[in-house]
Write a protein that holds these residues in place. Structure first.
Motif, short mmCIF file in Angstrom:
data_model
loop_
_atom_site.label_atom_id
_atom_site.label_comp_id
_atom_site.label_asym_id
_atom_site.label_seq_id
_atom_site.Cartn_x
_atom_site.Cartn_y
_atom_site.Cartn_z
N ALA A 1 -0.04 5.21 -3.61
CA ALA A 1 0.64 3.93 -3.39
C ALA A 1 -0.38 2.81 -3.17
O ALA A 1 -0.21 1.69 -3.69
N LEU A 2 -1.43 3.09 -2.44
CA LEU A 2 -2.48 2.08 -2.22
C LEU A 2 -3.17 1.73 -3.53
O LEU A 2 -3.54 0.56 -3.76
N ASP A 3 -3.36 2.71 -4.40
CA ASP A 3 -3.96 2.42 -5.70
C ASP A 3 -3.07 1.49 -6.53
O ASP A 3 -3.57 0.58 -7.20
N ARG A 4 -1.75 1.70 -6.47
CA ARG A 4 -0.84 0.83 -7.22
C ARG A 4 -0.87 -0.59 -6.66
O ARG A 4 -0.82 -1.56 -7.42
N LEU A 5 -0.92 -0.70 -5.35
CA LEU A 5 -1.00 -2.03 -4.75
C LEU A 5 -2.31 -2.72 -5.11
O LEU A 5 -2.35 -3.94 -5.34
N ALA A 6 -3.40 -1.94 -5.17
CA ALA A 6 -4.69 -2.54 -5.49
C ALA A 6 -4.73 -3.11 -6.90
O ALA A 6 -5.49 -4.05 -7.18
N GLN A 7 -3.90 -2.56 -7.80
CA GLN A 7 -3.87 -3.04 -9.17
C GLN A 7 -3.09 -4.35 -9.34
O GLN A 7 -3.17 -4.99 -10.39
N LEU A 8 -2.33 -4.73 -8.32
CA LEU A 8 -1.55 -5.97 -8.40
C LEU A 8 -2.48 -7.18 -8.24
O LEU A 8 -3.48 -7.11 -7.51
#
Length: 458
Positions: free
Chosen positions: A447-454
């Protein structure tokens, strides 16, 4: 062989541990705040309430309270769980500073509430844009559910009164944006009312609807793309007329009280006029039928209103009401949607029951009780609760996948937020290492990886 005296291993406890962070999984919420720009929006909105040479930013204080509520707190003092982890949450104001801010905002005569709501609306537009196909308006339509909730008061607080359920407390009216079957929902409005406020007061429904519409992107504040759903408390002439007013043209699906006139019309409906009700998967709903009522029943109501009635075999042990007919449970709702089968419209209205799930989540997120004495203070508390619920809806929308997007606050806290971590400082970097054996560590890191891509807020 020596018999054990307990089923659990004995662990010796020492209180001198260092560089260990509790509630480490809350970094999911913190990263969500950064990516959507909520901290900047709240701080800008409350800049007028920051005193000269103040150490703590009012926006940061309010957001800290919302984070504490999202993690399970139910009073102002629970912000202490953030204060003891400065490496994760940064500097957190003291209890007296927090109390003074709440008093200041409460005394601003609704100006602070309007500033907070404007900031939430601004951030909501960005979140829906970032969410893409997971946004509640991905199909070009938005559904808002309005429902009342009873909040019990255990002391003599301002505006607490006897409720219609013979309890004592307050009777807020809430509005939630429905995320559909693939998600949960997010709060759009909460109107604090005395405990003895009426369930079907049209003026309160109109005010709540206005607050909710102001939270939506501008293109959804009028027009058929926005659906307002309520139970029978919203089935009043004034509220339906307001929804259908020329220039507003909102879609609606509101429950209606079974009057004697409706009851008599139901008895006269011929058998072939009844259509089988359907389930969400398209299958026929066993023992349930729907029909549309016409004629003089619609006199005095806005043009274009349709009255749809459902009859269903009651479940075993259910007690029939005087308005039921031929052993069938009768319910009724009104809508102005055309061009769709009545069974589909009845299913859409029945899905309004998801609002009960949103209320249950709100009760476990700061709405179990109103912790402050004065009504103006508790109005600020309701805004804090809504910010917490916003975060608990936006984080899964942006970062989680599959069934995890449907997790309610209690499960998010148990599986994700309560994960412990170890703080490690190496060079100029500060690392938070989560326990490898924790079953949901991989979900947190993904989930943190997905947020980092935003993209970062501009």
């Amino acid at each position: 062989m020596r018999e054990p005296i307990s089923s659990y291993p004995r662990v010796r406890v020492q209180g001198d541990g260092r560089r260990v962070a509790s509630q480490a999984g809350a970094v999911l919420l913190l990263e969500t705040v950064r990516k959507i720009g909520l901290d900047q929006a709240i701080s800008t909105a409350l800049a007028s309430w920051r005193k000269p040479r103040a150490v703590h930013d009012p926006g940061k204080i309010l957001l800290d309270l919302a984070l504490a509520v999202a993690l399970g707190g139910d009073c102002l003092a629970d912000v202490a769980m953030l204060r003891c982890e400065p490496a994760v949450f940064g500097p957190v104001a003291s209890d007296p500073t927090v109390s003074r801010l709440i008093d200041t905002l409460a005394g601003s005569d609704e100006k602070a509430l309007q500033a907070i709501r404007s900031a939430r609306a601004e951030v909501r537009r960005r979140v829906w844009s970032l969410a893409g196909k997971n946004a509640p308006d991905a199909d070009g339509r938005v559904t808002v559910d309005i429902d009342g909730v009873l909040v019990i008061a255990h002391s003599d607080k301002e505006d607490a009164a006897a409720t219609w359920k013979k309890t004592y407390g307050h009777h807020p009216l809430t509005a939630f944006v429905d995320h559909g079957p693939g998600g949960t929902g997010e709060p759009a409005a909460a109107l604090l009312r005395p405990g003895n406020a009426g369930s079907n007061t049209a003026a309160d429904h109109i005010t709540t609807a206005q607050l909710a519409l102001a939270q939506l992107p501008k293109k959804y504040r009028r027009g058929r793309r926005t659906l307002i759903r309520t139970d029978s408390a919203g089935g009043t002439h004034d509220f339906v007329s307001w929804l259908a007013k020329r220039g507003r043209w909102l879609s609606y699906s509101v429950g209606m009280v079974i009057t004697e006139a409706i009851h008599q019309h139901v008895l006269k409906i011929p058998g072939p006029a009844w259509t089988p009700a359907v389930e969400a998967d398209g299958q026929v709903r066993d023992g349930a039928w729907v029909a549309e009522l016409t004629g003089k029943l619609l006199d005095g109501w806005p043009s274009g209103m349709r009255l749809i009635v459902r009859k269903e075999r009651p479940h075993p042990g259910a007690q029939l009401r005087i308005t039921d007919a031929d052993g069938m449970r009768i319910t009724c709702f009104a809508t102005n949607t055309t061009g769709r089968p009545i069974a589909e419209l009845e299913l859409r209205h029945r899905l309004r029951a998801r609002a009960e799930d949103r209320i249950r989540a709100a009760r476990s997120t700061g709405l179990r009780n109103l912790p402050l004495h004065h009504t103006a203070q508790n109005k600020v508390w309701l805004e804090i609760v809504q910010i917490a619920l916003d975060l608990l809806a936006w984080m899964p929308m942006l970062a989680l996948t599959g069934k995890a997007r449907l997790w309610e606050p209690r499960r998010l806290r148990l599986r994700l937020f309560s994960a412990a971590g170890q703080l490690v400082t190496t060079g100029r970097r500060r690392l938070l290492r989560l326990a490898r054996h924790w079953p949901w560590t991989s979900r947190i890191t993904a989930a943190l990886d997905r947020l980092a891509q935003l993209p970062n807020p501009g």
